[in-house]
Design an enzyme around this catalytic site. Structure first.
Site, PDB file in Angstrom:
ATOM      1  CG  ASP A 302      52.448 -19.098   3.054  1.00  0.00           C
ATOM      2  OD1 ASP A 302      52.863 -19.680   3.781  1.00  0.00           O
ATOM      3  OD2 ASP A 302      52.548 -17.851   3.029  1.00  0.00           O
ATOM      4  CB  THR A 304      51.118 -15.389   6.214  1.00  0.00           C
ATOM      5  OG1 THR A 304      51.647 -15.868   7.857  1.00  0.00           O
ATOM      6  CG2 THR A 304      51.111 -13.891   6.297  1.00  0.00           C
TER       7      THR A 304
END
Length: 779
Positions: A302, A304
């Site tokens: 992912d 972030t």
């Protein structure tokens, strides 16, 4: 039916009311611990079938009066003690990290919002909840600002549910949008939390492949040892040999068949791995997860919190077309104040723009599935979010400008005015401006991702952001193949996920459901997949992955589901996790052969000597030098050696390629010694001594092969074991029931056997045994 007590909002229970509920037993309970209790550790390590068999065999040896043959019990006791010590040490490390990673609940008490642990909650407490929280109690909604809840752990349905005042909520539910105040209606045994808190993990996880194979071996041996031992004992008595000889031979055979050190070594290695990772601030929630990550060949990231630090910086507002910059900025500040979200984007905007006073008439907080938020105030409605999810069709000029900004590495959101806050998309949005946000790349991101790619772990980026922006950031982080990206909002409702994972490496605008389906597609392609995440939008993907990693700064729901929690939210620690997992599994797979050699030749010899006229060739005491010097001690040190190569998944084949030729070699030489003993009229003491000698030499050759690739330490270890084995014959004869080898008549028998042992072993290892085993498909 009595009416429910409703504590005042923003005040909650008083201290006296809390104490009254505690006395009435209306207090919540903590989550079940991740580790076993000290009592359970002692019980599970002491009360095992093999320990029971060993104690029984020790009792039989006592009847013979040959007390030195009880030495095998000392080895069993030491093995058990080491296992208990290592598991308790790992338990303390895991428990300490569990406390560090545990989230607090925000609760109203006496007019103050205080942070409390789960077990401090009582019935009727008022919990202030927001996006990412997981409910530890059953409750009802007392106040809400567009509260959206994921109840998939209860209902199995992944679609978010909107909750209003008075609606009920079940423990285990996850807040995925909005905020609210929840009153606890059922706590402790009255709630479903114990059953639901980790239900997703329990449904998904499988046991360790390695432990499954070892347990399968143990299960087979369980049904083999006792009948074989009984048959050997009866046949020895029927040949007219004494009871003591029958007991000692049977005990030696059964002790040889038990690979007690293999189970111990596996458990100790995994526990030691958890302890080592704990020192690197990595919480291991399940020991088999260390093995699962070691087998990973696809790592889904992912953006972030993994590629970037999660710290977002607001750069500027770019007015769209003829909009006034000052007016756009003022309205945007009011919108963010009205929504009052607490995600990273909202925090970055609020820090830059401030929080002006505003009274909204309608609020729709951000949700992972909708990907935009909005509010109505001053008789107007505004939204902020991803353009693809706000507009039915993004205007071409707007799309081109966003593409240019995204290529520069900006995360671009649209600020728009709309006529109504409808879902899934607002009604008639008109763009007012573009909001430019930058992500801070993790300091060691390039080195970390470079390490994984060098270790044959393919990196895939799955993010909810614009794919161009994500690809740009991934390129800055040194991830390869980022030019192969796709916008998942444009693939339709029934895309070919198998084709997508084969063709692309970066996936943008991904919904939570799509993340899980992408991981499923990688698994269908026979990959072992790990997933990293920190938010509720990652829950479905983390649940689907073979191995899941969460950041400590992530939501409590994410941490409760993950196999690993990075306490410092430092993704660089994953290098240590992967290395530790591979080291543990590779070393156990390597040394397991040494344990199974003894098991194999003991089973074969027992079967053979049931039908022979001679006694079983060993006494229990004589196996101790072989078990300790050729197996137990060296495997302990070899299991600690660095070995970070990729897991091959060839456990049984690797074991058998060493164990089968070695066991055949041992059985062959012992039968040859038995025949020579008859020919030269050697005593049992002499033939058993030669059997120990040749078995030790063959085991030493197997140890040498197992230790490859050799280095100074391993060569020194093998030489030390060989020296100690030699000293046993020179100075330990009386202790281990061995006759002196300084006898020229005896030398005429054993010297040719010793000289031939290595070439015969090599021929079996690289010749017949290798060809046969190469044709067998081991699982």
């Amino acid at each position: 039916m009595t009416e429910r007590y409703l504590p005042p909002l923003e005040h909650g229970l008083t201290a006296a009311e809390v104490q009254a509920r505690i006395k009435a037993g209306q207090q919540n309970e903590p989550l079940p611990p991740l580790t076993r209790s000290i009592k359970q550790i002692f019980r599970d390590n002491l009360l095992t079938l093999f320990n029971a068999i060993n104690v029984l065999l020790g009792g039989l040896v006592l009847l013979t009066g040959s007390y030195k043959n009880l030495l095998f019990l000392f080895v069993v006791i030491m093995n058990t003690a080491i296992g208990i010590f290592q598991e308790i040490r790992a338990k303390r490390q895991v428990d300490k990290l569990t406390i560090l990673s545990a989230a607090k609940n925000q609760v109203w008490r006496d007019g103050q919002l205080v942070a409390l642990d789960q077990d401090e909650l009582v019935q009727d407490d008022l919990l202030s909840v927001t996006r990412g929280d997981q409910l530890p109690i059953d409750g009802i909604v007392r106040a809400t600002t567009a509260l959206e809840v994921d109840e998939s752990q209860i209902t199995g349905e992944a679609e978010p549910v909107i909750k209003g005042n008075g609606d009920s909520l079940t423990s285990g539910s996850v807040i995925i949008g909005g905020h609210g105040v929840i009153q606890a209606t059922a706590v402790g045994h009255g709630s479903f939390i114990k059953q639901l808190a980790r239900q997703a993990k329990q449904n998904k996880r499988t046991s360790s492949q390695l432990l499954t194979i070892i347990n399968r071996i143990i299960k087979i041996l369980t049904f083999t040892i006792i009948p074989l031992g009984a048959a050997l004992f009866i046949s020895t008595l029927m040949r007219g040999q004494g009871q003591n000889r029958a007991i000692l031979g049977t005990v030696a055979a059964m002790v040889g068949m038990i690979p007690e050190g293999l189970v111990l070594l596996t458990s100790v290695a995994l526990a030691a791995g958890a302890f080592t990772l704990g020192r690197h601030k990595v919480l291991v929630r399940e020991l088999p997860a260390i093995e699962a990550l070691a087998r990973v060949d696809v790592l889904c990231l992912d953006k972030t919190g993994t590629i970037t630090s999660g710290q977002l910086k607001f750069e500027r507002v770019e007015p769209w077309q003829n909009a006034d910059l000052q007016q756009v900025t003022t309205r945007l500040a009011k919108l963010m104040s009205a929504i009052n979200d607490d995600n990273e984007t909202a925090q970055a905007l609020q820090m830059a723009l401030g929080k002006p006073a505003v009274t909204p008439t309608e609020v729709l907080p951000f949700s992972s599935s909708r990907k935009w938020s909005g509010a109505s105030f001053d008789e107007q409605s505004f939204v902020i979010g991803a353009p693809e999810f706000i507009f039915e069709t993004v205007p071409e000029t707007l799309k081109q400008r966003i593409a240019v900004l995204a290529q520069d590495g900006y995360r671009v959101l649209v600020f728009a005015q709309t006529s109504a806050l409808t879902t899934p998309k607002p009604t008639a949005p008109q763009a007012l401006g573009l909001i430019l946000i930058t992500d801070e790349l993790r300091p060691n991101a390039k080195a970390t991702f470079g390490f994984f790619e060098n270790q044959d772990v393919a990196l895939k980026v799955i993010s909810g952001d614009n794919p161009v922006t994500v690809a740009s950031i991934a390129q800055r982080a040194g991830i390869h193949g980022v030019d192969q990206f796709i916008d998942m909002s444009q693939v339709g409702t029934q895309p070919d996920y198998d084709h997508l994972v084969a063709a692309y490496n970066v996936f943008g605008r991904v919904t939570p459901q799509q993340k899980a389906k992408l991981i499923q597609a990688y698994q269908r392609a026979d990959h072992t997949v790990a997933m990293t995440g920190d938010g509720v939008n990652d829950l479905l993907a983390l649940r689907q992955a073979d191995c899941s990693i969460a950041m400590a700064t992530g939501s409590e729901a994410t941490k409760s589901l993950a196999d690993f929690v990075l306490i410092d939210s430092n993704f660089d620690a994953m290098i240590q996790v992967l290395n530790e997992g591979r080291r543990v599994i590779n070393n156990i797979e390597r040394v397991a052969a040494l344990y199974l050699i003894k098991t194999m030749y003991s089973v074969a010899l027992t079967l053979i000597f049931i039908f022979m006229s001679h006694s079983y060739p060993f006494e229990p005491i004589q196996l101790t030098p072989i078990s300790s010097l050729m197996v137990g001690i060296p495997t302990f040190f070899l299991a600690l050696q660095p070995d970070y190569t990729r897991i091959t998944g060839r456990f049984m084949k690797q074991v058998m390629e060493i164990a089968v030729p070695s066991a055949i070699c041992v059985v062959g030489y012992i039968l040859a010694i038995d025949l020579l003993g008859t020919e030269f009229q050697l005593t049992f003491a002499a033939t058993s001594t030669l059997s120990v000698l040749l078995t030790g030499i063959i085991s030493l050759n197997a140890l040498l092969i197992t230790a490859r690739p050799l280095n100074r330490f391993k060569i020194g270890l093998v030489v030390l074991m060989a020296t100690l084995f030699t000293l046993v014959f020179l100075f330990g004869g009386s202790i281990f029931s061995l006759v002196s080898l300084i006898d020229w008549q005896l030398a005429a028998v054993y010297l040719p056997l010793m000289i031939s042992a290595y070439p015969v072993f090599v021929i079996l290892q690289n010749g017949l045994g290798h060809r046969i085993l190469s044709k067998i498909k081991w699982r």
